[in-house]
Write a protein that holds these residues in place. Structure first.
Motif, mmCIF file in Angstrom:
data_model
loop_
_atom_site.group_PDB
_atom_site.id
_atom_site.type_symbol
_atom_site.label_atom_id
_atom_site.label_comp_id
_atom_site.label_asym_id
_atom_site.label_seq_id
_atom_site.Cartn_x
_atom_site.Cartn_y
_atom_site.Cartn_z
ATOM 1 N N THR A 127 0.757 -1.261 0.023
ATOM 2 C CA THR A 127 0.178 -0.039 0.221
ATOM 3 C C THR A 127 0.778 1.269 -0.032
ATOM 4 N N ARG A 128 2.079 1.227 0.576
ATOM 5 C CA ARG A 128 2.768 2.413 0.530
ATOM 6 C C ARG A 128 3.693 2.766 -0.927
ATOM 7 N N THR A 129 4.111 1.760 -1.465
ATOM 8 C CA THR A 129 4.781 2.073 -2.754
ATOM 9 C C THR A 129 4.074 1.528 -3.971
ATOM 10 N N GLY A 130 3.021 0.779 -3.726
ATOM 11 C CA GLY A 130 2.039 0.223 -4.963
ATOM 12 C C GLY A 130 2.828 -0.813 -5.771
ATOM 13 N N ASP A 131 4.078 -1.328 -5.361
ATOM 14 C CA ASP A 131 4.586 -2.537 -6.036
ATOM 15 C C ASP A 131 3.814 -3.691 -5.527
ATOM 16 N N GLY A 132 3.812 -4.875 -6.376
ATOM 17 C CA GLY A 132 3.125 -5.919 -6.165
ATOM 18 C C GLY A 132 3.610 -7.156 -6.897
ATOM 19 N N THR A 154 -11.473 -4.459 4.074
ATOM 20 C CA THR A 154 -12.515 -3.576 4.645
ATOM 21 C C THR A 154 -12.162 -2.894 6.133
ATOM 22 N N GLU A 155 -11.365 -3.618 6.657
ATOM 23 C CA GLU A 155 -10.978 -2.932 8.071
ATOM 24 C C GLU A 155 -9.735 -1.994 7.671
ATOM 25 N N PRO A 156 -9.460 -0.959 8.402
ATOM 26 C CA PRO A 156 -8.838 0.072 8.315
ATOM 27 C C PRO A 156 -7.517 -0.409 8.509
ATOM 28 N N LEU A 157 -6.193 0.078 8.187
ATOM 29 C CA LEU A 157 -5.052 -0.190 8.655
ATOM 30 C C LEU A 157 -4.819 0.159 10.163
ATOM 31 N N HIS A 158 -4.358 -0.648 11.013
ATOM 32 C CA HIS A 158 -4.037 -0.258 12.349
ATOM 33 C C HIS A 158 -2.923 1.191 12.402
ATOM 34 N N ASN A 159 -3.473 2.106 13.080
ATOM 35 C CA ASN A 159 -2.565 3.472 13.169
ATOM 36 C C ASN A 159 -2.637 3.701 14.679
ATOM 37 N N ASP A 160 -1.777 4.128 15.156
ATOM 38 C CA ASP A 160 -1.640 4.828 16.910
ATOM 39 C C ASP A 160 -1.781 6.314 16.758
ATOM 40 N N ARG A 161 -1.770 6.751 15.548
ATOM 41 C CA ARG A 161 -2.126 8.297 15.403
ATOM 42 C C ARG A 161 -3.339 8.614 14.656
ATOM 43 N N ASN A 162 -4.024 9.827 15.328
ATOM 44 C CA ASN A 162 -5.366 9.895 14.935
ATOM 45 C C ASN A 162 -5.466 11.195 13.946
ATOM 46 N N LYS A 163 -6.050 11.056 12.712
ATOM 47 C CA LYS A 163 -5.775 12.123 11.731
ATOM 48 C C LYS A 163 -6.661 13.346 12.327
ATOM 49 N N LEU A 164 -7.838 13.263 12.957
ATOM 50 C CA LEU A 164 -8.288 14.226 13.633
ATOM 51 C C LEU A 164 -7.649 15.060 14.518
ATOM 52 N N ILE A 218 -6.064 20.529 6.192
ATOM 53 C CA ILE A 218 -7.096 20.263 5.073
ATOM 54 C C ILE A 218 -6.629 18.774 4.462
ATOM 55 N N ARG A 219 -5.471 18.514 4.192
ATOM 56 C CA ARG A 219 -4.971 17.510 3.535
ATOM 57 C C ARG A 219 -5.363 16.149 4.762
ATOM 58 N N TYR A 220 -5.152 16.231 5.989
ATOM 59 C CA TYR A 220 -5.503 15.201 6.865
ATOM 60 C C TYR A 220 -6.888 14.905 6.863
ATOM 61 N N LEU A 221 -7.769 15.907 6.817
ATOM 62 C CA LEU A 221 -9.197 15.793 6.964
ATOM 63 C C LEU A 221 -9.779 15.236 5.646
ATOM 64 N N ILE A 222 -9.343 15.391 4.422
ATOM 65 C CA ILE A 222 -9.763 14.775 3.550
ATOM 66 C C ILE A 222 -9.160 13.445 3.012
ATOM 67 N N SER A 274 -8.334 9.521 3.294
ATOM 68 C CA SER A 274 -8.893 8.284 3.666
ATOM 69 C C SER A 274 -8.262 7.957 4.863
ATOM 70 N N ASP A 275 -8.921 7.128 6.007
ATOM 71 C CA ASP A 275 -8.513 6.494 6.878
ATOM 72 C C ASP A 275 -7.149 5.566 6.650
ATOM 73 N N ARG A 276 -7.380 4.767 5.523
ATOM 74 C CA ARG A 276 -6.544 3.758 4.917
ATOM 75 C C ARG A 276 -5.238 4.431 4.682
ATOM 76 N N GLU A 277 -5.433 5.567 3.840
ATOM 77 C CA GLU A 277 -4.163 6.403 3.110
ATOM 78 C C GLU A 277 -3.773 7.103 4.541
ATOM 79 N N PHE A 278 -4.068 7.727 5.507
ATOM 80 C CA PHE A 278 -3.769 8.142 6.722
ATOM 81 C C PHE A 278 -2.969 6.991 7.451
ATOM 82 N N ALA A 279 -3.383 5.927 7.543
ATOM 83 C CA ALA A 279 -2.681 4.727 8.272
ATOM 84 C C ALA A 279 -1.519 4.423 7.764
ATOM 85 N N ALA A 280 -1.439 4.040 6.190
ATOM 86 C CA ALA A 280 -0.589 3.865 5.425
ATOM 87 C C ALA A 280 0.717 4.799 5.523
#
Length: 149
Positions: A10-15, A72-82, A132-136, A138-144
């Motif tokens: 999810t970080r690099t897009g390599d697969g 479907t589950e968001p990635l785990h992250n100990d930081r909160n975007k809000l 503004i970037r943090y608020l728009i 996605s949770d998944r992208e923020f966590a990654a």
């Protein structure tokens, strides 16, 4: 050749794609030739060059074969975007939100710039844009992007 996407970073897009010949082929985001993003289990058609999959297209009419609930589950992250957005809004000119997210270098830069009058004119809009970037985002992208390694 046809195959199936085995995994995507999810970080690099390599697969990795498993070909119908039983071999595995790596790919990069530039090799994905269709709209959207590759998903684990997606059937694809691709060309081969050495051990790399090129010009990858999803096979029309196929649905990714995902395990129940996968993706479907968001990635785990100990930081909160809000929290990061609120820090950026209220005390962002000092770079506190950057320190919170582990971006120490840019946090120090914002702190040093704020010590000058001209610097406040730079760090103010910078912090507002970050908020503004943090608020728009996605949770998944923020966590990654901001997960601790």
């Amino acid at each position: 050749m046809r195959g199936q996407v085995l995994g995507v970073d999810t970080r690099t897009g390599d697969g990795i794609v498993a070909g119908e010949d039983g071999r595995r082929y790596g790919f990069r985001p530039a090799d994905w030739a269709a709209r959207g993003e590759p998903a684990v289990g997606m059937e694809v058609d691709f060309e081969i060059e050495n051990n790399r999959a090129l010009s990858i297209f999803p096979v029309p009419g196929t649905v990714p074969a995902r395990p129940h609930g996968y993706g479907t589950e968001p990635l785990h992250n100990d930081r909160n975007k809000l929290v990061a957005a609120l820090l950026a809004f209220f005390i962002g000119v000092f770079g506190v939100h950057r320190f919170y997210l582990g971006r120490i270098g840019t946090g120090v830069l914002m702190l040093v710039l704020t010590c000058t009058l001209v610097g406040v004119l730079v760090t103010g809009p910078w912090a507002l844009i970050d908020m503004i970037r943090y608020l728009i985002m996605s949770d998944r992208e923020f966590a990654a992007r901001y997960a601790r390694d």
